[in-house]
Design an enzyme around this catalytic site. Structure first.
Site, PDB file in Angstrom:
ATOM      1  N   HIS A  57      20.393 -62.689 -33.961  1.00 53.12           N
ATOM      2  CA  HIS A  57      20.525 -62.734 -35.423  1.00 53.12           C
ATOM      3  C   HIS A  57      19.305 -63.337 -36.132  1.00 53.12           C
ATOM      4  O   HIS A  57      19.282 -63.361 -37.373  1.00 53.12           O
ATOM      5  CB  HIS A  57      21.766 -63.546 -35.797  1.00 53.12           C
ATOM      6  CG  HIS A  57      21.601 -64.994 -35.462  1.00 53.12           C
ATOM      7  ND1 HIS A  57      21.733 -65.461 -34.164  1.00 53.12           N
ATOM      8  CD2 HIS A  57      21.269 -66.054 -36.220  1.00 53.12           C
ATOM      9  CE1 HIS A  57      21.496 -66.765 -34.163  1.00 53.12           C
ATOM     10  NE2 HIS A  57      21.221 -67.143 -35.389  1.00 53.12           N
ATOM     11  N   HIS A  72      15.983 -64.362 -40.710  1.00 47.58           N
ATOM     12  CA  HIS A  72      17.384 -64.615 -40.380  1.00 47.58           C
ATOM     13  C   HIS A  72      18.200 -63.434 -40.871  1.00 47.58           C
ATOM     14  O   HIS A  72      18.290 -63.197 -42.073  1.00 47.58           O
ATOM     15  CB  HIS A  72      17.858 -65.926 -41.039  1.00 47.58           C
ATOM     16  CG  HIS A  72      19.066 -66.501 -40.384  1.00 47.58           C
ATOM     17  ND1 HIS A  72      20.333 -65.985 -40.592  1.00 47.58           N
ATOM     18  CD2 HIS A  72      19.207 -67.518 -39.519  1.00 47.58           C
ATOM     19  CE1 HIS A  72      21.193 -66.692 -39.881  1.00 47.58           C
ATOM     20  NE2 HIS A  72      20.541 -67.618 -39.218  1.00 47.58           N
TER      21      HIS A  72
END
Length: 149
Positions: A57, A72
């Site tokens: 992620h 992110h």
């Protein structure tokens, strides 16, 4: 001077548009954020450098000047434990700006009840270290988001 590119195509919302106070208040560092186009795709390297941290992620690329850029992918996506993400590089790899790093589907992230907004943050940088920060509007993958002086 480092030109930091958008890892995804979509609508720029700025850090204030990230539904997470840690990013929205720039506690991690200054930068901006992109609400990505929905559908399968790739998140790319925002700068040329070395992948120093790699999670499904999120990833950090450090360029030749020592500038670390965090990408992110979505909010609370760590809780997915990698589901819905495919790593295309390895930690320690050299990457060029624009090179695909992670395959993912923002639409699936959203369908699972999480925000797919992507924060792009200059780590260990003062707010005055960045210039020409894009805070709104449409952006294509690989377009400049900000300059790190």
């Amino acid at each position: 001077m480092t030109r930091v590119l958008s890892p995804v195509s979509g609508r720029v919302v700025g850090l204030a548009g990230v539904p997470d106070p840690v990013f929205a208040q720039a506690m991690v560092g200054p930068g901006t954020a992109v609400d990505p186009e929905r559908g399968p795709g790739h998140a790319i390297a925002p700068v040329t450098g070395t992948i120093v941290k790699l999670h499904p992620h999120a990833y950090v690329v450090v360029d030749g000047e020592g500038h670390g850029v965090l990408v992110h992918l979505g909010i609370d996506t760590v809780k997915l434990k990698g589901q819905g993400f495919e790593l295309l590089v390895s930690e320690g790899d050299q990457v060029t700006s624009g090179q695909p790093v992670v395959a993912w589907d923002p639409g699936l992230i959203e369908a699972g009840g999480r925000s797919p907004v992507c924060a792009v943050v200059a780590l260990d940088a003062g707010a005055d270290a960045l210039s020409d920060v894009v805070e709104s509007g449409e952006v294509t993958k690989g377009a400049e988001l900000f300059t790190w002086n």
